[in-house]
Design an enzyme around this catalytic site. Structure first.
Site, PDB file in Angstrom:
ATOM      1  N   ARG A  61     -12.137 -35.467  -5.539  1.00 10.25           N
ATOM      2  CA  ARG A  61     -11.686 -36.700  -4.891  1.00 10.25           C
ATOM      3  C   ARG A  61     -10.256 -36.566  -4.352  1.00 10.25           C
ATOM      4  O   ARG A  61      -9.933 -37.123  -3.294  1.00 10.25           O
ATOM      5  CB  ARG A  61     -11.771 -37.856  -5.898  1.00 10.25           C
ATOM      6  CG  ARG A  61     -11.527 -39.232  -5.298  1.00 10.25           C
ATOM      7  CD  ARG A  61     -12.014 -40.310  -6.245  1.00 10.25           C
ATOM      8  NE  ARG A  61     -11.775 -41.638  -5.704  1.00 10.25           N
ATOM      9  CZ  ARG A  61     -10.918 -42.514  -6.212  1.00 10.25           C
ATOM     10  NH1 ARG A  61     -10.218 -42.205  -7.293  1.00 10.25           N
ATOM     11  NH2 ARG A  61     -10.763 -43.711  -5.676  1.00 10.25           N
ATOM     12  N   HIS A  65      -9.191 -37.531  -0.615  1.00 13.72           N
ATOM     13  CA  HIS A  65      -8.160 -38.537  -0.345  1.00 13.72           C
ATOM     14  C   HIS A  65      -6.939 -37.931   0.330  1.00 13.72           C
ATOM     15  O   HIS A  65      -6.187 -38.641   1.003  1.00 13.72           O
ATOM     16  CB  HIS A  65      -7.772 -39.250  -1.641  1.00 13.72           C
ATOM     17  CG  HIS A  65      -8.746 -40.313  -2.037  1.00 13.72           C
ATOM     18  ND1 HIS A  65      -8.370 -41.601  -2.372  1.00 13.72           N
ATOM     19  CD2 HIS A  65     -10.097 -40.290  -2.128  1.00 13.72           C
ATOM     20  CE1 HIS A  65      -9.448 -42.315  -2.657  1.00 13.72           C
ATOM     21  NE2 HIS A  65     -10.509 -41.537  -2.523  1.00 13.72           N
TER      22      HIS A  65
END
Length: 319
Positions: A61, A65
């Site tokens: 993640r 991001h």
């Protein structure tokens, strides 16, 4: 003669343009400058995921991001300074992105063998791949040669990171803005086969949406009260079937209307992506192939190369 001169001018312009944009990313970028870099990163990631399976999802993640804000430049790792507010306090990030300690540990190990050679942005890209592999997912050749940014963007983190409340049209637009296709959207969403999400991100879906399996909603409501503010941080697995194994169960869940987030279930809701969800649910090899290709594409979003940016000594601050 005039034609020959024009050709020379065009060649020079092309070379200048290539120089300005930096070199192309390459899977062998560190083969001479830091040949032990990839093995060092892999060993550290494997150890971290072995200690806590959830860390694999967290590291994956972080790369996502990072790339969706200013491109893949490790801007998400920068702490706030007097001159700019970083991205970690943005709505999609605050209280949810994690794994910074693991990245700092990897960076320290890599610095010990190759001083100021391997960028934090490349460490994020390799750690994401190694996390997927550690949890049983596919591998791919990570393109390398990114450099690190000297600034971050709170506003872009708030505007460009796809929210769990988005419908299919807006999800498609958010990915298209980054040069990613609808196939990339569906394949990359498969990362939700691992990891957890906070109650505040799925409350509206399980209480208000109609395209959700009743038994599944009841199960999730037990740990996510209807009133906003109550249990906001309570966690639930994005994939209730195999939350620590990287497989295609996420898509099987969507077929059963058991996607945790509104944005998840939008991928199978009578729209243009239904067919691809069915394909990934029935053909895990196709999902693995498309996911790997989408990760390479995502890792190519606006990288800093050549003399752009810098190689940070510490991932959390500019040199």
């Amino acid at each position: 003669m005039a034609s020959s001169s024009l050709s020379v001018v065009l060649l020079i312009l092309c070379l200048l343009a290539a120089s300005a944009s930096g070199q192309r990313l390459s899977p062998t970028f560190y083969s001479r400058s830091c040949p032990r870099a990839l093995a060092t990163i892999k060993a550290a990631v494997t150890a971290a995921v072995s200690q806590e399976a959830r860390m694999g999802a967290s590291l994956l993640r972080l790369h996502f991001h990072d790339c969706f804000v200013q491109g893949c430049d490790a801007s998400v790792l920068l702490n706030d300074t007097a001159s700019f507010t970083g991205e970690q306090g943005a709505g999609p990030n605050a209280g949810s992105i994690r794994g910074f300690g693991v990245i700092d540990n990897i960076k320290a190990q890599v610095e010990a063998i190759c001083k100021q050679t391997v960028s934090c942005a490349d460490i994020l890209a390799v750690a994401a791949r190694d996390s997927v592999v550690a949890l049983g997912g596919p591998s791919w050749r990570v393109l390398l040669g990114r450099r690190d940014s000297t600034t971050a963007s709170l506003s872009q983190a708030n505007s460009d990171l796809p929210a769990p409340s988005l419908d299919l049209a807006n999800l498609t637009a958010a990915f298209a803005k980054k040069g990613l296709s609808r196939t990339d959207l569906v394949a990359l969403s498969g990362a939700h086969t691992i990891g957890l999400s906070q109650c505040k991100n799925f409350r509206a879906h399980i209480y208000n949406d109609t395209n959700v399996n009743a038994a599944f909603a009841t199960l999730r409501k037990a740990n996510c009260p209807a009133a906003a503010g109550n249990g906001d941080g309570n966690l639930a697995p994005l994939d209730t079937t195999t939350s620590t194994a990287f497989d295609n169960a996420y898509y099987t869940n969507l077929l059963a209307q058991s996607g945790l987030l509104h944005s998840d279930q939008q991928l199978f809701n009578g729209g243009a992506t239904d067919g691809l969800v069915r394909t990934y649910a029935s053909t895990p090899t196709r999902f693995s192939r498309d996911f790997a290709a989408a990760m390479i594409g995502m890792g190519n979003i606006s990288p800093l190369t050549g003399s752009q940016g810098q190689i940070r000594l510490s991932c959390s601050k500019v040199n």
